[in-house]
Every structure is written in structure tokens, then in C-alpha cells.
Design an enzyme around this catalytic site. Structure first.
Site, PDB file in Angstrom:
ATOM      1  CB  CYS A   1       3.656 -21.160  -0.412  1.00  0.00           C
ATOM      2  SG  CYS A   1       5.232 -20.410   0.523  1.00  0.00           S
TER       3      CYS A   1
ATOM      4  CB  CYS B   1       5.362 -17.456   1.053  1.00  0.00           C
ATOM      5  SG  CYS B   1       4.674 -18.784   2.016  1.00  0.00           S
TER       6      CYS B   1
END
Ligand code: N1C
Length: 263
Positions: free
Chosen positions: A82, A163
């Protein structure tokens, strides 16, 4: 027969399959997997090569579908941590130079799939040996060629699995505008970002040192991009000439005023 490589015997307009494709793909695969064993776990490069080959050999190079690549995608794709995904459009060189100097970001070419396929060409032919080393179809000749279908699918998966905060590096020195809806970024990646996983998109709008600043963050095409992303519920920021990237451009233009420490 005709002399080898004479233009009238070429079927398609783009360059043919990369010589020694198997060795190139296998070599890159082992190289990538070996350096990242701990994060990646087991990857079977021989199987990965076989699944790439099966996607296109002996096939009409204008009839490739995403399904042809399904086995390859399942074997070779892996997520990016992420906050570390870096998208780009028309900044190919700069974006990749940046991720090489800053290991904190990953472009698609810094994942196994993109790393293996970067600057490589491949296409098939229904007659033996099933691979065309002479020429391959250009996008303008047919959209569903093996290379275009591959990049579209790999880009889609790269965006789907992103993400946190994602970044995109765009080129503010392009006359037609930094954001183009017909690019892979504009037509595939932005629509496959998942609003439940991605919170914000950071635009880094770079212009060539000493080149035209055709567009800034307040420009027309950036407004359109912001509109699309806001409608999809992403927070969005834009920064002109993001300094850590500009410093890389300055390596080649150290004396330019934009590159001086105190301005
Ligand atoms: O069409 P683009 O750029 O907007 O595509 C770039 C975008 C990036 O964020 C990547 O994740 O899409 C992904 N991507 C690649 O990683 C890639 N490597 C090589 C898309 N295309 C890629 N290529 C080749 O460059 C491919 O042949 C494609 O058609 C071009 C796109 O370049 P662009 O127009 O600058």
C-alpha cells in the site's frame, strides 16, 4: 527467395518477436524472483514462460483475448505494498529512473509481469513455427494483438490491486495536455482503482527542464482528470514539478536555473 528482412515480405508494421524470447523472459524471471525471494515466495519461471508462450503461439495475432493470458496472470502477478504504486503516462523514462533511485515506489515494470515484458515484443502466426520473428501487428492494425492485450490486462490488474495513496507522474510538457483519456492510464487504470482500497491520488506534474510548461496543475486536462477522480470518491492533490523527481531531471541539467538550490 527474397533477401532476409526485405520490407515487402513483412506481414505487419511493428517489429517482430524479440530474438531469443524464451531466454530473455526466463532470464528476467529468475533475476527478479531471485532478488525478491523473501517477499515473493515461490514462483515457477518455467511455468510462467510456458503460460506466456501458450497465450500466443500458433494464434492469429489479431485475435488475442484477455482469457489467453489468464493462466499467466494467475502465476505471475503479485500485489504492491500500500501507498507505493506509481502510475505514469508519457513519462516512461523519468518514472522508471525514479523508481530505480527510490525503492519506495513501484511502477508496473517493477513488478514481475512488467519487468519480464518491458521493451519486449512477441506475436504468433498460425503456421509453423508458430512465432513471428519478422513482424508483429501495430495497435493501428489491430487492437487485439498480443502485446497490447497484455499491457491492458496487466495495467488493469496493477490498478485493481493498488491500495492506500497512489501516485501518478504526468508530463506537463506535452502540447495536447498532460492527461489523455485514450491513454492506458486514462482509459483503464483510473477506472480500475478501487475506491474501497485507494484513499487518495497524488498527481506529480513534471515538465521537461528547459522545455515548455504546456500545462500546470490548474490546466484544463488536469481539471478533467480531477473531475473524474472526485466523482469516483478519491481525494486528489496535484503538485507541479515534484522536487524529488525534478532533482533527477537536474542530473542531466545541473546548471539550469530550475536546478539551482536557491531560487
Ligand atoms: O498509455 P499510457 O502511457 O498512459 O500507459 C501507462 C500506464 C502506466 O501507469 C503503466 O502502469 O499503463 C501501464 N503501462 C505500462 O506499464 C507499460 N510499459 C510499457 C502501459 N503501457 C506500457 N508500455 C508500453 O507503452 C505499451 O506498449 C503502451 O502502449 C505504451 C503506453 O505508453 P504511454 O502512452 O506513455
Amino acid at each position: 527467395g527474397k533477401p532476409e528482412g526485405s520490407p515487402e515480405m513483412l506481414k505487419w508494421k511493428d517489429r517482430g518477436t524479440t530474438k531469443n524470447l524464451q531466454e530473455v523472459i526466463l532470464g528476467r524471471c529468475y533475476n527478479y524472483v531471485m532478488a525478491r525471494r523473501s517477499e515473493l515466495g515461490d514462483m515457477d519461471c518455467l511455468k510462467i514462460w510456458e503460460s506466456l508462450k501458450q497465450a500466443f503461439i500458433y494464434k492469429n495475432p489479431c485475435n488475442i483475448t484477455p482469457e489467453d493470458y489468464q493462466p499467466l496472470m494467475e502465476l505471475a502477478s503479485h500485489p504492491v505494498p500500500c501507498n507505493k504504486s506509481l502510475f505514469w503516462s508519457k513519462t516512461n523514462d523519468l518514472a522508471h529512473r525514479y523508481t530505480k533511485s527510490n525503492q519506495n515506489f513501484f511502477t508496473l515494470e517493477d513488478t514481475l509481469l512488467g519487468y519480464m515484458a518491458d521493451r519486449v515484443s512477441w506475436c504468433g502466426d498460425p503456421s509453423a513455427p508458430g512465432i513471428n520473428y519478422e513482424s508483429c501487428p501495430k495497435r493501428s492494425e489491430c487492437e487485439s494483438n498480443p502485446v497490447s492485450v497484455f499491457w491492458k490486462l496487466a495495467s488493469k490488474m496493477f490498478a485493481e490491486t493498488a491500495c492506500g495513496v497512489v501516485q501518478v507522474m504526468l508530463n506537463g510538457s506535452i502540447e495536447a495536455g498532460a492527461f489523455k483519456s485514450s491513454s492506458i492510464f486514462g482509459s483503464i487504470e483510473i477506472f480500475n482503482l478501487n475506491p474501497d482500497k485507494v484513499s487518495a491520488v497524488r498527481i506529480w506534474l513534471m515538465h521537461d527542464i528547459g522545455g515548455p510548461q504546456s500545462e500546470s496543475c490548474s490546466g484544463y486536462s488536469i481539471k478533467r482528470l480531477k473531475g473524474i477522480l472526485e466523482e469516483r470518491n478519491f481525494q486528489i492533490t496535484c503538485e507541479d514539478n515534484y522536487r524529488p523527481v525534478q532533482l533527477l531531471q537536474c542530473v542531466h541539467n545541473p546548471d539550469h536555473t530550475d536546478c539551482r538550490l536557491c531560487t
